[in-house]
Design an enzyme around this catalytic site. Structure first.
Site, PDB file in Angstrom:
ATOM      1  N   LEU A 401       0.853  -1.316  -0.281  1.00  0.00           N
ATOM      2  CA  LEU A 401       0.092  -0.158  -0.064  1.00  0.00           C
ATOM      3  C   LEU A 401       0.747   1.096  -0.020  1.00  0.00           C
ATOM      4  CD1 LEU A 401      -1.455  -2.032   2.694  1.00  0.00           C
ATOM      5  CD2 LEU A 401      -3.239  -0.606   1.503  1.00  0.00           C
ATOM      6  N   ASP A 402       0.558   2.024  -0.844  1.00  0.00           N
ATOM      7  CA  ASP A 402       1.341   3.476  -0.743  1.00  0.00           C
ATOM      8  C   ASP A 402       0.648   4.155   0.467  1.00  0.00           C
ATOM      9  OD1 ASP A 402       2.486   5.833  -1.670  1.00  0.00           O
ATOM     10  OD2 ASP A 402       0.700   6.483  -2.459  1.00  0.00           O
TER      11      ASP A 402
END
Length: 709
Positions: A401-402
């Site tokens: 996940l960013d």
């Protein structure tokens, strides 16, 4: 998702490719907009199809990527068209006559003349229910095509030749009835995209320069036009509220169950419903590029492509029918020699085996399930770009996940800034310089800095403005070079000092992202931006972990900030200060060490990792970039991270249903083959078994449309 796509309704041809094709609902070539060149039609060897022209909703033909070969193969093997089937009145009459023919056959032993009457009744029953099927079968035989029509023609002719004319009539009538029932069941799957299209009204109330209102077709409403939306009315186009306040139900578009409060400056989506209070909005996207149009395009694209399991089943079906035909011939020829049957009994059992040779149930087992699952996902605000995405999700073992715009809201705000060296400029000058640099960048942190500082006067001359990928933005202002960048850049330029890093460390410990303003000699100011966590982030992470999926944070932000944010949502593995290439490398390592890995992001810098991942998730809200949405396999329209574990659960559920259907279809075929070898099969049993299991797999697949996570 592609841009410039007109809203349109996809028409369907239901073709059962028995003998190697597909029993799935196949999208027919769409009708182009008025004045456009009509695309060449695909040759499916159908008698007719069921196109519906809906004017403004006309669209275009799709054929996508790796699925085009399979779609072409399916076209080449298409086998039967429900256009040759009669309506229910004729089918009902045929069933009654077939029952009377059977009764006459039983009574012929006492009254021989009944046999002639029964034969006549059987001929009429076949003519009423299956004349079109019989003619189509003869055509297929002449072209050496082994579809269900050809198999039915052989079975009916053979039954008459061996004196089983009542059974021939019953087989044809039952076949027609079952196909009609199946067609109606499949209509439920086809209705999904039509329901989406009905969300948006055909016209919009456009405000005129003189203050009047004109009802205008949505396709003719210009960008920037102002549209009035009455209480209870549906929003006709995408736009921004310019006047009024209300609550809007946008669940059909984004999957959000709660009403969304709207005020001037808020976005509106076509197809959502205004609950109370009149709104005036400014149109920001044409009808061809509204969020609803893109949803429709994603659903129809997904329906037009084939999932891996479906491609496997289609290829299997291409060899299945010839094999069963050979087995039927061997049974007819060898049974009298090996099993002591009469030639009459051997031929009858072979004909019964031919009736069940159609792989309709097998081929139907996958597309109905896949389309139902994709539709259920779209209704939850999850857009999957095809069956491959649906099937891949269940395999994921890790999700990267960013941070900015993914774990956080993507709407950061400037919470603190200070000058670090005022020998060159006054604080006010530094703030104006930072605003000029930040306003030239579309990065969320830069936008937050620009929004939190007083706007520049425009008197300064800004030249050579350029982005520094993974670092910041740079320009010449009044001839002097200034850079707004992160600590990585400052270290690369040898501008970082222990005192500066101590200040940054204190800011980052609070979960803040720090950006530096520097000239060629020193760092002159720092700007701290805080981006709040998405409210569902911690719950989504917990759900992923419960599914056995390992969450990892891959971010371009500094390590301390990334670590702080990750700890707040319960993620142990957090990696910061990553350039796009670093994210790409980290993705490859996760795939090698952990297994199939997904990536979730919203920015251009996430696009390489999204492409590298086994399954890319793009945040679909207004902060997401078009490149991220184009690159990703799945788009989360409401930016709710809980949709990621929902996608995995839906994938696992649909996989279970897929193999239930395949096992059921193959099991029935195997059981009937055993009955035929034992000499216990009948042709009407074959029809009931074949069409009955077709209806079962359709009903089982359609259950996924009611899936709620």
């Amino acid at each position: 998702m592609s841009k410039n796509h007109p809203r349109h309704e996809e028409a369907y041809v239901h073709s059962c490719g028995c003998g190697g094709g597909s029993c799935a609902p196949q999208p027919s070539p769409s009708i182009p907009p008025q004045g456009a060149a009509r695309p060449a039609r695909h040759d499916h060897d159908h008698d007719h199809d069921h196109d519906h022209d809906h004017g403004e909703h006309a669209g275009h033909d799709h054929r996508h990527g790796e699925d085009s070969t399979d779609a072409a193969a399916a076209d080449a093997h298409a086998g039967h068209d429900h256009g040759v089937l009669p309506g229910w009145p004729r089918i009902t009459a045929a069933l009654v006559l077939a029952v009377l023919a059977e009764a006459a056959h039983w009574g012929a032993s006492l009254h021989p003349w009944l046999s002639y009457g029964g034969m006549a009744l059987a001929v009429v029953a076949i003519g009423l229910s299956g004349l079109g099927v019989y003619k189509a079968g003869l055509k297929d035989l002449a072209r050496f095509k082994l579809g269900i029509h050809a198999l039915m023609a052989v079975a009916v002719t053979g039954a008459f030749l061996i004196g089983q004319w009542p059974e021939a009539a019953m087989v044809m009538a039952l076949y027609a009835a079952a196909e009609r029932i199946e067609d109606q069941a499949m209509d439920r799957a086809r209705q999904a995209i039509r329901n989406l299209l009905q969300l948006a009204p055909e016209t919009a109330d456009v405000l005129q320069p003189d203050g009047s209102v004109a009802a205008t077709r949505v396709a003719r409403v210009a960008l920037g036009a102002r549209v009035r939306i009455a209480p209870g009315a549906r929003v006709p186009l995408d736009g921004t509220v310019v006047q009024g306040e209300s609550s809007v139900n946008q669940a059909p578009i984004t999957g959000e169950s709660a009403l969304a409060d709207k005020a001037p400056g808020d976005a509106l989506f076509a197809g959502s419903v205004n609950q109370h209070g009149q709104l005036t909005m400014e149109v920001t996207a044409p009808a061809t590029d509204s969020l609803l149009a893109r949803i429709v395009h994603a659903v129809e694209q997904a329906q037009a492509t084939r999932a891996p399991t479906q491609r496997f089943v289609d290829r299997f079906a291409q060899v299945y029918t010839p094999i069963v035909l050979v087995l039927a011939v061997l049974l007819a020829v060898l049974a009298p020699w090996l099993l002591g049957w009469t030639w009459h009994d051997a031929l009858y059992q072979a004909l019964a085996l031919l009736v069940i040779a159609c792989p309709c149930a097998l081929v139907l087992s996958t597309p109905v399930t896949v389309v139902s699952a994709l539709t259920a996902a779209a209704q939850r605000g999850i857009l999957m770009k095809g069956g491959r995405s649906l099937e891949t999700a269940r395999l994921l073992r890790a999700i990267a996940l960013d941070k900015t715009g993914t774990l956080t809201s993507g709407s950061p705000a400037l919470v603190h800034w200070q000058a670090t060296d005022t020998t060159a400029s006054q604080p006010g000058d530094l703030g104006r310089t930072a605003w000029q640099l930040a306003s030239g960048s579309d990065h969320p942190v830069s936008r937050a800095i620009a929004a939190g500082l007083p706007a520049g006067t425009g008197a300064d001359v800004v030249q050579e403005l350029q982005a520094l990928p993974g670092r910041g933005v740079q320009a010449r202002i009044d001839g002097q070079r200034w850079t707004l960048a992160n600590l990585r850049w400052a270290r690369e330029q040898s501008l970082s000092t222990p005192a500066l890093e101590a200040v940054l460390e204190a800011q980052e410990a609070q979960g803040r992202t720090v950006t530096l303003l520097a000239d060629d000699q020193a760092v002159r100011a720092l700007f701290a931006v805080a981006d709040p966590l998405r409210p569902q982030a911690a719950e989504a992470v917990a759900q992923l972990q419960a599914l056995g999926v390992t969450p990892v944070v891959l971010s371009g932000d500094n390590q301390a900030t990334v670590q702080t944010i990750a700890a707040q949502v319960g993620i142990a593995d957090a990696r910061g200060s990553l350039l796009p290439q670093d994210k790409l490398d980290a993705m490859a390592v996760l795939q090698r060490d952990v297994g199939p890995t997904g990536m979730t992001g919203d920015g251009i810098n996430d696009a390489p990792a999204l492409a590298q991942s086994d399954l890319g998730f793009a945040m679909g809200g207004r902060h997401s970039t078009g490149m991220a949405m184009e690159t990703a396999d799945v788009v989360l329209m409401n930016d709710d991270l809980r949709r990621i574990p929902e996608t995995i659960r839906l994938s696992r559920k649909s996989h279970t249903v897929l193999w239930q259907n395949i096992g059921l279809a193959l099991g029935i075929k195997a059981a009937f083959f055993a009955l035929a070898v034992a000499g216990m099969a009948t042709m009407w049993m074959a029809v009931v078994a074949d069409m009955g299991v077709s209806l079962l797999v359709v009903a089982n697949g359609l259950r996924l449309r009611r899936w709620r996570g």
